[in-house]
Scaffold this motif. Sequence first.
Motif, PDB file in Angstrom:
ATOM      1  N   LEU A   1       5.716   1.389  -9.139  1.00  0.00           N
ATOM      2  CA  LEU A   1       6.757   0.655  -8.426  1.00  0.00           C
ATOM      3  C   LEU A   1       6.415  -0.823  -8.218  1.00  0.00           C
ATOM      4  CD1 LEU A   1       9.485   0.663  -7.000  1.00  0.00           C
ATOM      5  CD2 LEU A   1       8.303   1.310  -4.890  1.00  0.00           C
ATOM      6  N   PRO A   2       5.187  -1.180  -7.785  1.00  0.00           N
ATOM      7  CA  PRO A   2       4.896  -2.618  -7.647  1.00  0.00           C
ATOM      8  C   PRO A   2       5.062  -3.379  -8.960  1.00  0.00           C
ATOM      9  CG  PRO A   2       3.243  -1.316  -6.493  1.00  0.00           C
ATOM     10  CD  PRO A   2       4.064  -0.358  -7.300  1.00  0.00           C
ATOM     11  N   ASN A   3       4.666  -2.771 -10.075  1.00  0.00           N
ATOM     12  CA  ASN A   3       4.844  -3.410 -11.385  1.00  0.00           C
ATOM     13  C   ASN A   3       6.324  -3.641 -11.668  1.00  0.00           C
ATOM     14  OD1 ASN A   3       2.454  -1.569 -11.261  1.00  0.00           O
ATOM     15  ND2 ASN A   3       1.916  -2.607 -13.164  1.00  0.00           N
ATOM     16  N   GLU A   4       7.143  -2.633 -11.379  1.00  0.00           N
ATOM     17  CA  GLU A   4       8.580  -2.751 -11.637  1.00  0.00           C
ATOM     18  C   GLU A   4       9.225  -3.805 -10.746  1.00  0.00           C
ATOM     19  OE1 GLU A   4      10.264  -1.484 -13.951  1.00  0.00           O
ATOM     20  OE2 GLU A   4       9.450   0.453 -14.561  1.00  0.00           O
TER      21      GLU A   4
ATOM     22  N   THR B   1       6.012   6.896  -0.408  1.00  0.00           N
ATOM     23  CA  THR B   1       6.369   5.747   0.432  1.00  0.00           C
ATOM     24  C   THR B   1       5.431   4.580   0.175  1.00  0.00           C
ATOM     25  OG1 THR B   1       7.153   7.236   2.192  1.00  0.00           O
ATOM     26  CG2 THR B   1       6.783   4.928   2.781  1.00  0.00           C
ATOM     27  N   TRP B   2       6.027   3.435  -0.158  1.00  0.00           N
ATOM     28  CA  TRP B   2       5.275   2.196  -0.332  1.00  0.00           C
ATOM     29  C   TRP B   2       5.623   1.237   0.798  1.00  0.00           C
ATOM     30  CZ3 TRP B   2       1.801   0.772  -4.176  1.00  0.00           C
ATOM     31  CH2 TRP B   2       1.666   1.664  -5.270  1.00  0.00           C
ATOM     32  N   GLU B   3       4.592   0.652   1.386  1.00  0.00           N
ATOM     33  CA  GLU B   3       4.807  -0.355   2.421  1.00  0.00           C
ATOM     34  C   GLU B   3       4.523  -1.744   1.864  1.00  0.00           C
ATOM     35  OE1 GLU B   3       3.521  -0.270   6.864  1.00  0.00           O
ATOM     36  OE2 GLU B   3       1.937  -1.384   5.787  1.00  0.00           O
TER      37      GLU B   3
ATOM     38  N   LEU C   1       9.597   1.279   1.162  1.00  0.00           N
ATOM     39  CA  LEU C   1      10.428   1.736   0.053  1.00  0.00           C
ATOM     40  C   LEU C   1      10.055   3.179  -0.240  1.00  0.00           C
ATOM     41  CD1 LEU C   1      10.352  -1.347  -2.348  1.00  0.00           C
ATOM     42  CD2 LEU C   1      11.827  -0.914  -0.377  1.00  0.00           C
ATOM     43  N   LYS C   2      11.025   4.056  -0.109  1.00  0.00           N
ATOM     44  CA  LYS C   2      10.788   5.481  -0.301  1.00  0.00           C
ATOM     45  C   LYS C   2      11.382   5.908  -1.640  1.00  0.00           C
ATOM     46  CE  LYS C   2      10.640   6.723   4.599  1.00  0.00           C
ATOM     47  NZ  LYS C   2       9.284   7.310   4.536  1.00  0.00           N
ATOM     48  N   THR C   3      10.608   6.652  -2.406  1.00  0.00           N
ATOM     49  CA  THR C   3      11.070   7.167  -3.694  1.00  0.00           C
ATOM     50  C   THR C   3      11.217   8.685  -3.613  1.00  0.00           C
ATOM     51  OG1 THR C   3       8.784   7.274  -4.486  1.00  0.00           O
ATOM     52  CG2 THR C   3      10.019   5.287  -4.994  1.00  0.00           C
ATOM     53  N   ALA C   4      12.078   9.235  -4.454  1.00  0.00           N
ATOM     54  CA  ALA C   4      12.312  10.679  -4.424  1.00  0.00           C
ATOM     55  C   ALA C   4      11.090  11.455  -4.899  1.00  0.00           C
ATOM     56  CB  ALA C   4      13.523  11.024  -5.287  1.00  0.00           C
ATOM     57  N   ALA C   5      10.290  10.823  -5.756  1.00  0.00           N
ATOM     58  CA  ALA C   5       9.071  11.441  -6.275  1.00  0.00           C
ATOM     59  C   ALA C   5       7.998  10.357  -6.340  1.00  0.00           C
ATOM     60  CB  ALA C   5       9.320  12.038  -7.664  1.00  0.00           C
TER      61      ALA C   5
ATOM     62  N   ARG D   1       0.854  -1.190   0.000  1.00  0.00           N
ATOM     63  CA  ARG D   1       0.000   0.000   0.000  1.00  0.00           C
ATOM     64  C   ARG D   1       0.886   1.235   0.000  1.00  0.00           C
ATOM     65  NH1 ARG D   1      -0.918   2.615   5.097  1.00  0.00           N
ATOM     66  NH2 ARG D   1       0.384   1.685   6.743  1.00  0.00           N
ATOM     67  N   THR D   2       0.290   2.362  -0.371  1.00  0.00           N
ATOM     68  CA  THR D   2       1.016   3.629  -0.282  1.00  0.00           C
ATOM     69  C   THR D   2       0.754   4.237   1.093  1.00  0.00           C
ATOM     70  OG1 THR D   2      -0.860   4.749  -1.331  1.00  0.00           O
ATOM     71  CG2 THR D   2       0.979   4.143  -2.753  1.00  0.00           C
TER      72      THR D   2
END
Length: 540
Positions: free
Chosen positions: A152-155, A83-85, A143-147, A77-78
Motif C-alpha cells: 500500500l505505501p508503494n501504491e 490497518t496502516w497508520e 487506512l483499512k484494507t479488506a485483506a 506503520r502497520t
Amino acid sequence: MMNRQTPTTIAALIAVALCGTASAQTLKIGLAAEPTAVDPHYHQTTPNEALLTHIFEPLVAMSPDMELRPALATGWRTVDDTTWEFKLDPAAKFSNGEPFTSNDVIYTFCRILNNETAIGGGATNVARRIAGIEAPDAHTVHLKTAAPYPVLPNELARIPMIWSGIAEFDKLTYEPAKGCGVTSKWPTVTEFNTGDLVVGTGPYKLKSYVKGSGIVLERNDNYWGKTPAPWSEVRMTAVPSAGPRLTGLLSGDFDLIENPAARDLKRIKDSGFEYTTKPSVRIMFFQLDVGRDSSPFVKSPKGADDNPLKDARVRQAMSLAIDRKAIVDRIMDGVATPANQYLPEGMFGSIIGAPALEYDPKRAKELLTEAGYPDGFELTLASTNNRYINDGQITQAVAQYLTRIGIKTQVDTMTSSVYFPRRARKEFSASLGGWGSETGEASNFIQYWITTRNPELGVGSSNYGGFSSAEVDKPYLEAIRTLDDKRRSELLQESVKHALNAMAHIPLHFESGVWAYRKGLTYEGRADQRTLATAARPVN
C-alpha cells in the motif's frame, strides 16, 4: 578617494541584479509527449504524472532510484494486518495557505471513486483496496484494507492529494457509495483543466494549461517543503519529434529536453551541451487480443470468427520472431536493455537468472504450423508515434520480423491523444504498451496488465486484451496479501513465469531515460522517467 555607495545606489544595483536573476529563473522544457490533463486522477501516464508532481504531492514519494521516502506523511506503520497508520506532516499546506489535513485524504479517495471522467483505473484500483478511512485527529489517518496489502505505501506514491476545499460538505466520512458527505458535485477533468480547481501542496502552481500550446508553472511561494523550487517559472512545450526537439535545445528555445534520439548524443556533446541517462523500469511490450473469438485487426485464413492470437503457440511464435538485441542496438542505439521479463532483474519479485527470450525464426515458423497456421495470417500492429522513445520505429521493426515468419503485418501509428482512448475501448488486436512499475515491484505490472479484470479487487484495469489465467492470478492474489517479503517474492516470480509462458504480453526492452540540457545546468534522472523542473539546477 574611497568610492562610497549610497543606500539609493545599492538599491538600484540590487534591482538590476534581481531583474537579471528573474530572467534566468525561467526554465524552458521540451517534452516528448503532451500531458493530457491537469486532473491528478484522470489518467496515470508518465507525462501526466510528471506534470502533476510539480503541483500536487502524495502521502509517500519515490526517490529517483525508486525508494520510498516521506512526503505529506512523515511516517507510516502497520497497526494490524489490515490497518496502516499514516502521520501527516503538520507543516504541510496548500498553495492557498490552507493546512493539509486528514479531511483532504478522505476527500481525495472519495473523489477518485466518484470520478466519472477518468481514463484507466490506476488510482481507482488503489482506492478500491481501501475499505475504510478513520481520522483520529487532523494529522493522523488509518487506512483499512479488506485483506493484508503489504505494498500500500508503494501504491500511494502514485496518488496525488487534492484540497477538500474545492467541495462542499458538512462532515466528510469515507463512504464513497453514499457520497462521503459531499453536497456539491464531483469535479470533472474539464474543470481541473481550466485551472480553477488546481490547488496543491507542491513546489509549483499552475499558471496556464493550453492543450496543443504549452504549460506554464510558477513557483509556489507558500511551499511548505524544505527545498524551495529552483525556478520562478517553468515553461513546458510538447514537441513530439526528436529532431525538432533537439533543434529547439541547440537554438536556445529550450534549456532542457527529454528523450533526445540516442543517435544524437554525440552531436549534443560536440555542440557543448550535456546529457544524462538513467536506466528505467519502463518495459516496452505488445499486448495481444486473446479474449475474443473475432479480433478487429486480425484476418485468419480460417474465417472471420477465428482469432489466431488465442493460441499460446502463436503468441510464442511471435516472441521468437523478434530480435530484441537488434532493436536495442539499431533502433534504440543502445539506450535500452533487452527484456526477458516485465521488471529488470534484481527488483522485488523479478525472476532471478531468467534466460534471455530467444530469437529463433525457424522455431517460430514451426510453432505457427503446429498451431494450424502454416501460411500465417494477417495482423495490424497499433502504436503511438509520439509517446515512447522511437515507438513508431519499434513497431515497424516488429512488423517486419513477424512478416518474415509468415504473419503479414501492417502498422497503424497515431498520436497518444488518439491512441490511448481507442486502446481503452479495445479497438486494437495488438497494441504497443509502455509501463513503468513505479512501485518498484513485479506486482505492479501484473496487477494492471496481466491479471483477470476484476474491478472489485482493483486488478486488470489495463488488461485490454482480455487475458485470463488462474495460473497467473492465484499466486499474484496470494502475494498481495502476504506480508512475509520472501514468500511474496516467490509468489510473484511464479506468477511472472506463468505469464511469460502464456506470452499474451510480449516483452521487448526496458527504456533508459535520457535528458539533454544546456551548459550551466545539472540534471538528476529518474528511473520512473519523469521530467521534473526540480531535478534541474543551475551550476553554482
